[in-house]
Design a protein around this motif. Structure first.
Motif, short mmCIF file in Angstrom:
data_model
loop_
_atom_site.label_atom_id
_atom_site.label_comp_id
_atom_site.label_asym_id
_atom_site.label_seq_id
_atom_site.Cartn_x
_atom_site.Cartn_y
_atom_site.Cartn_z
N TYR A 172 0.69 -1.23 0.18
CA TYR A 172 -0.01 -0.06 0.04
C TYR A 172 0.91 1.23 0.02
CZ TYR A 172 -3.57 -3.29 1.74
OH TYR A 172 -4.60 -4.17 1.80
N TRP A 173 1.97 1.31 0.92
CA TRP A 173 2.60 2.47 1.08
C TRP A 173 3.53 2.76 -0.16
CZ3 TRP A 173 3.88 6.45 4.02
CH2 TRP A 173 4.89 7.14 4.01
N LEU A 174 4.21 1.62 -1.07
CA LEU A 174 5.10 2.07 -2.10
C LEU A 174 3.90 2.68 -3.26
CD1 LEU A 174 7.33 -1.23 -1.95
CD2 LEU A 174 7.96 1.14 -1.49
N THR A 175 2.89 1.68 -3.37
CA THR A 175 1.84 2.28 -4.41
C THR A 175 1.47 3.84 -4.13
OG1 THR A 175 1.10 0.11 -4.40
CG2 THR A 175 -0.27 1.83 -5.55
N ALA A 176 1.29 4.20 -3.08
CA ALA A 176 1.11 5.48 -2.81
C ALA A 176 1.86 6.43 -2.99
CB ALA A 176 0.43 5.79 -1.19
N GLN A 177 3.33 6.04 -2.83
CA GLN A 177 4.46 6.73 -3.00
C GLN A 177 5.00 6.78 -4.40
OE1 GLN A 177 6.00 8.57 -0.35
NE2 GLN A 177 4.14 7.93 0.44
N GLY A 178 4.23 5.94 -5.40
CA GLY A 178 4.40 6.07 -6.80
C GLY A 178 5.63 5.15 -7.32
N GLU A 179 5.92 4.03 -6.15
CA GLU A 179 6.87 3.03 -6.49
C GLU A 179 6.26 1.60 -6.72
OE1 GLU A 179 10.12 3.31 -3.31
OE2 GLU A 179 9.37 5.44 -3.03
N VAL A 180 5.42 1.72 -7.82
CA VAL A 180 4.68 0.49 -7.99
C VAL A 180 5.65 -0.76 -8.47
CG1 VAL A 180 2.96 -0.58 -9.45
CG2 VAL A 180 2.48 1.49 -8.51
N GLU A 181 6.89 -0.26 -9.05
CA GLU A 181 7.63 -1.06 -9.98
C GLU A 181 8.28 -2.05 -8.58
OE1 GLU A 181 10.01 2.84 -8.89
OE2 GLU A 181 8.03 2.16 -9.74
N ASN A 182 8.46 -1.45 -7.27
CA ASN A 182 9.18 -2.37 -6.34
C ASN A 182 8.09 -3.17 -5.52
OD1 ASN A 182 11.49 -0.92 -6.87
ND2 ASN A 182 10.81 0.97 -5.59
N ILE A 183 6.69 -3.13 -5.85
CA ILE A 183 5.94 -4.11 -5.24
C ILE A 183 5.86 -5.42 -5.41
CG2 ILE A 183 4.45 -2.15 -4.87
CD1 ILE A 183 2.39 -3.49 -6.55
N ASN A 184 6.30 -6.09 -6.51
CA ASN A 184 6.46 -7.23 -6.99
C ASN A 184 7.36 -8.25 -5.75
OD1 ASN A 184 5.07 -6.24 -9.07
ND2 ASN A 184 5.78 -7.79 -10.48
N HIS A 185 8.20 -7.64 -5.48
CA HIS A 185 9.09 -8.19 -4.34
C HIS A 185 8.42 -8.67 -3.17
CE1 HIS A 185 12.58 -9.27 -1.96
NE2 HIS A 185 12.32 -8.18 -0.93
N TYR A 186 7.41 -8.03 -2.81
CA TYR A 186 6.60 -8.05 -1.69
C TYR A 186 5.37 -9.15 -1.75
CZ TYR A 186 9.77 -4.83 0.05
OH TYR A 186 11.05 -3.89 0.59
N MET A 218 -2.26 -8.87 -12.29
CA MET A 218 -2.07 -10.07 -12.96
C MET A 218 -0.87 -10.97 -12.70
SD MET A 218 -5.05 -9.82 -14.23
CE MET A 218 -4.84 -11.61 -14.60
N VAL A 219 0.30 -10.41 -12.35
CA VAL A 219 1.44 -11.18 -11.76
C VAL A 219 1.09 -11.88 -10.63
CG1 VAL A 219 3.91 -11.18 -10.86
CG2 VAL A 219 3.21 -9.78 -12.97
N LEU A 220 0.60 -11.14 -9.72
CA LEU A 220 0.14 -11.90 -8.30
C LEU A 220 -0.94 -12.87 -8.69
CD1 LEU A 220 0.33 -12.04 -5.41
CD2 LEU A 220 -1.15 -10.01 -5.20
N ILE A 221 -2.13 -12.74 -9.19
CA ILE A 221 -3.24 -13.53 -9.40
C ILE A 221 -2.59 -14.91 -10.29
CG2 ILE A 221 -5.34 -13.83 -10.80
CD1 ILE A 221 -6.17 -11.40 -9.92
N ASN A 222 -1.93 -14.51 -11.28
CA ASN A 222 -1.54 -15.91 -11.97
C ASN A 222 -0.20 -16.70 -11.12
OD1 ASN A 222 -3.00 -15.39 -14.63
ND2 ASN A 222 -1.48 -13.69 -14.97
#
Length: 460
Positions: A172-186, A218-222
């Motif tokens: 949630y935090w990374l998305t709000a900070q505009g760092e969506v490219e880093n969320i897949n790690h989590y 879609m990465v997460l769901i798949n």
């Protein structure tokens, strides 16, 4: 009735009793009443000074006083006597009422001296949640997130015990900070064991849909769908199935086939994805009508006809499907997110219809502030607490649906102005309080989030 020290205070503040009126009540020896029931508007009343901002949790109350005492005095059979003494000493020195930064320092001091004992502290029961809540209330969520990221890296086995909750907050935090490219790690703990963390997996998926982050979604769901399919026997929950099928729907909408052919092929796709369709013929008819509604002109609805109640269910469904196309075409939403937001309008209208004392509600589209407060709280409540992603999604969808009602000729400009003013009013009353309670609220700071494109010659 007697109120526990760690239960919500009877005054309605949502603080724990021990942090609010306990000392005053002990002096006055007054009877204790149960905590008050919440609605959207009760977040802004005089009883709690206008918010839930002092609620002592991040959406759920993880505190169990008996559990805390058990942990402090517990003899871990996997530890020797000295190690047990060190763990119990840490707990005896732990004060849940101290500032978050001091609690964090208490954790790191022990972790540096005895890293092999961190797994045995039981921090996942209460401590980290309490610390995060305090950081949030102090408007220092960044410190909490930084702690989680460091703790995850240095003590993964201890972190994993409640990884779903921790990783959700980081996402949630990374998305709000505009760092969506880093969320897949989590996503890793969700992918490793989705059923163990499913109570946080699904809210994360809803959040990604609401925030139009379709690629990581879609990465997460798949990555989790096959494990969920095995555990459930088939793909059943709409949280998983809706993104999967709406990710493919554009090829059917854009085809030259008639509605029945589109529907039949679309059902074949759903079966190929592993969904159980017990009434295939009915499903084909449903989707044939759905494709027709999606393609229908926006001004084709006759709201002056006399509806029977069963007809109104179908009418609301048709409207919501057409509104989905509006969201996709005019707000540039993916079909996945368009379906998500349009579904809130359908659920809202059906909730009114189901609870109407009359056969048909007097107002077909009632989005008054009073009605939103009454109906919306039932749609957006998780257990005892308001889910911020659900609330802000509902309010954003209502605000934009007003534009749809204007363009379709169902509402006039004055009616639309009132709807949008009321939805904005509820947002303004609730956002400050929920921001201090829930990390995902930070993304929804701008209202309205959805913006419909104005076409020359139109009123929208």
């Amino acid at each position: 009735m007697e109120l526990g020290r760690n239960e919500p205070c009877h005054c309605g503040s949502s603080k724990k009793y021990k942090k609010c009126c306990l000392s005053k009540d002990e002096q006055a020896s007054i009877p204790i009443e149960p905590p008050k029931k919440k609605t959207f508007n009760s977040l802004d009343n005089d009883d709690n000074n206008g918010s839930w901002e002092d609620s002592d949790n991040l959406g759920m109350d993880y505190t169990d006083t008996n559990q805390q005492e058990d942990v402090r005095n517990y003899v871990d059979p996997d530890l020797n006597e000295e190690e047990n003494r060190l763990v119990n000493e840490w707990w005896n020195n732990y004060d849940p009422d101290t500032e978050a930064k001091e609690v964090e320092q208490h954790i790191w001091t022990f972790a540096k001296a005895y890293p092999n004992l961190v797994d045995h502290l039981g921090l996942e029961h209460e401590v980290i949640f309490e610390m995060g809540a305090e950081y949030n209330r102090a408007s220092n969520t960044a410190a909490y997130i930084n702690f989680l990221i460091k703790f995850r890296k240095e003590f993964p086995s201890a972190y994993e015990k409640s990884a779903g909750y921790y990783d959700a907050d980081i996402i949630y935090w990374l998305t709000a900070q505009g760092e969506v490219e880093n969320i897949n790690h989590y996503f890793s703990f969700f992918i490793k064991n989705p059923t163990q963390h499913i109570d946080r997996l699904f809210p994360v998926i809803h959040f990604l849909v609401a925030t139009e982050n379709i690629t990581p979604l879609m990465v997460l769901i798949n990555a989790v769908k096959e494990q969920l399919k095995i555990s459930q026997g088939s793909l059943q929950d709409e949280t998983i199935t809706m993104p999967l099928i709406y990710n493919e729907i554009d090829k059917f909408i854009d085809s030259d086939d008639d509605s029945m052919v589109k529907a039949s092929k679309f059902i074949d796709l759903q079966e190929a994805l592993g969904m159980d369709l017990y009434y295939k013929d009915k499903a084909i008819k449903f989707w044939a009508q759905g494709f027709a509604d999606i393609a229908a002109p926006i001004n084709s609805w006759n709201v002056n006809q006399k509806f029977k109640k069963e007809e109104l269910y179908d009418f609301y469904l048709s409207i919501s499907m057409n509104y989905m196309a509006f969201l996709h075409d005019r707000c540039n939403l993916s079909w996945i997110s368009a379906q998500y937001y349009s579904a809130y309008i359908y659920e809202y209208l059906i909730e009114i219809l189901d609870n109407s004392k009359k056969a048909v509600p007097k107002i077909l589209f009632d989005f008054s502030e009073q009605k939103i407060d009454k109906i919306g709280v039932r749609l957006c409540q998780d257990f005892l607490f308001i889910n911020p992603t659900k609330l802000f999604s509902l309010l954003n969808s209502i605000h934009t649906f007003a534009d749809y009602l204007l363009l379709s000729g169902i509402a006039n400009e004055k009616e639309v102005e009132i709807i949008q003013k009321d939805s904005n009013s509820i947002f303004q009353k609730n956002y400050p309080a929920l921001l201090k309670e829930n990390t995902e609220s930070r993304f929804f700071e701008v209202f309205p989030l959805l913006k419909s494109k104005k076409i020359e010659g139109e009123n929208v």
